[in-house]
Design a protein around this motif. Structure first.
Motif, short mmCIF file in Angstrom:
data_model
loop_
_atom_site.label_atom_id
_atom_site.label_comp_id
_atom_site.label_asym_id
_atom_site.label_seq_id
_atom_site.Cartn_x
_atom_site.Cartn_y
_atom_site.Cartn_z
N GLU A 44 -5.16 -10.55 -0.55
CA GLU A 44 -6.11 -9.56 -0.09
C GLU A 44 -5.51 -8.90 1.15
OE1 GLU A 44 -9.83 -10.76 1.79
OE2 GLU A 44 -10.81 -9.23 0.56
N VAL A 45 -5.13 -7.63 1.01
CA VAL A 45 -4.49 -6.90 2.09
C VAL A 45 -5.32 -5.65 2.39
CG1 VAL A 45 -2.39 -5.74 2.87
CG2 VAL A 45 -2.22 -7.75 1.37
N ILE A 46 -5.74 -5.53 3.64
CA ILE A 46 -6.50 -4.38 4.09
C ILE A 46 -5.75 -3.77 5.27
CG2 ILE A 46 -8.68 -3.57 5.06
CD1 ILE A 46 -10.00 -6.05 3.72
N MET A 47 -5.58 -2.45 5.22
CA MET A 47 -4.88 -1.76 6.30
C MET A 47 -5.77 -0.67 6.88
SD MET A 47 -1.13 0.08 6.48
CE MET A 47 -1.38 1.29 5.19
N TYR A 48 -5.97 -0.73 8.19
CA TYR A 48 -6.65 0.34 8.92
C TYR A 48 -5.54 1.20 9.53
CZ TYR A 48 -10.66 -2.63 8.27
OH TYR A 48 -11.65 -3.40 7.70
N ALA A 49 -5.56 2.50 9.20
CA ALA A 49 -4.42 3.34 9.53
C ALA A 49 -4.85 4.77 9.78
CB ALA A 49 -3.43 3.29 8.36
N THR A 50 -3.85 5.61 10.05
CA THR A 50 -4.04 7.06 10.12
C THR A 50 -2.95 7.71 9.28
OG1 THR A 50 -2.62 7.32 12.06
CG2 THR A 50 -4.98 6.97 12.47
N ALA A 51 -3.13 8.96 8.98
CA ALA A 51 -2.16 9.68 8.14
C ALA A 51 -0.86 9.94 8.88
CB ALA A 51 -2.77 10.99 7.66
N TRP A 52 -0.88 10.09 10.19
CA TRP A 52 0.29 10.51 10.95
C TRP A 52 1.13 9.35 11.51
CZ3 TRP A 52 -0.21 8.39 15.69
CH2 TRP A 52 -1.50 8.11 16.14
N GLN A 56 -5.71 -2.24 0.26
CA GLN A 56 -6.74 -1.24 0.48
C GLN A 56 -6.44 -0.59 1.82
OE1 GLN A 56 -10.23 -3.90 0.16
NE2 GLN A 56 -11.01 -2.30 -1.18
N GLU A 57 -6.52 0.73 1.85
CA GLU A 57 -6.26 1.44 3.09
C GLU A 57 -7.50 2.21 3.52
OE1 GLU A 57 -3.38 4.90 4.99
OE2 GLU A 57 -2.79 3.93 3.13
N PHE A 58 -7.80 2.12 4.80
CA PHE A 58 -8.92 2.85 5.37
C PHE A 58 -8.41 3.69 6.53
CE2 PHE A 58 -10.73 -1.00 3.52
CZ PHE A 58 -11.68 -0.45 2.68
N ASP A 59 -8.63 5.00 6.45
CA ASP A 59 -8.21 5.93 7.49
C ASP A 59 -9.28 5.95 8.57
OD1 ASP A 59 -7.70 8.26 9.09
OD2 ASP A 59 -6.43 9.02 7.48
N ILE A 60 -8.94 5.48 9.74
CA ILE A 60 -9.93 5.34 10.82
C ILE A 60 -10.30 6.68 11.45
CG2 ILE A 60 -9.30 2.96 11.29
CD1 ILE A 60 -7.79 4.02 13.80
#
Length: 106
Positions: free
Chosen positions: A34-42, A61-65
């Motif tokens: 189970e891998v979750i990443m909180y990130a931004t596009a840049w 799973q990626e979530f753009d903060i």
């Protein structure tokens, strides 16, 4: 003539300095990770994490903060102080640290 030859050899060695002569064997990871990443596009480190996950067949799973209020709230609840913020099998990893990611995978 000898100087030219030496320069050519040094130039060729410099061009291939970071390349391994043998392609590394790709590790296989369990599908149950189970891998979750909180990130931004840049973010360049977020991009490095995406590439690492994709190259190694690791689902995440990626979530753009910046684009999702709910993602930003979860990020803040985890005391997010930088990106990427990763949750790998329950282990919180701040920043892209390949060794910590690998040690947290099954």
């Amino acid at each position: 003539m000898k100087k030219l030859f030496v320069l050519l050899v040094l130039y060729a060695a410099y061009q291939h300095w970071n390349q391994s002569p043998v392609e590394p064997i790709r590790a296989t990871y369990a599908a149950s990770n189970e891998v979750i990443m909180y990130a931004t596009a840049w973010c360049k480190y977020c991009q490095k994490a995406r590439i690492f996950f994709d190259d190694n067949g690791i689902a995440y799973q990626e979530f753009d903060i910046e684009k999702s209020f709910a993602a930003n709230e979860r990020y803040q609840a985890l005391n997010g102080q930088g990106i990427p913020l990763l949750q790998v099998n329950g282990t919180l990893i701040r920043g892209f640290n390949q060794d910590k990611i690998v040690s947290s995978l099954h």
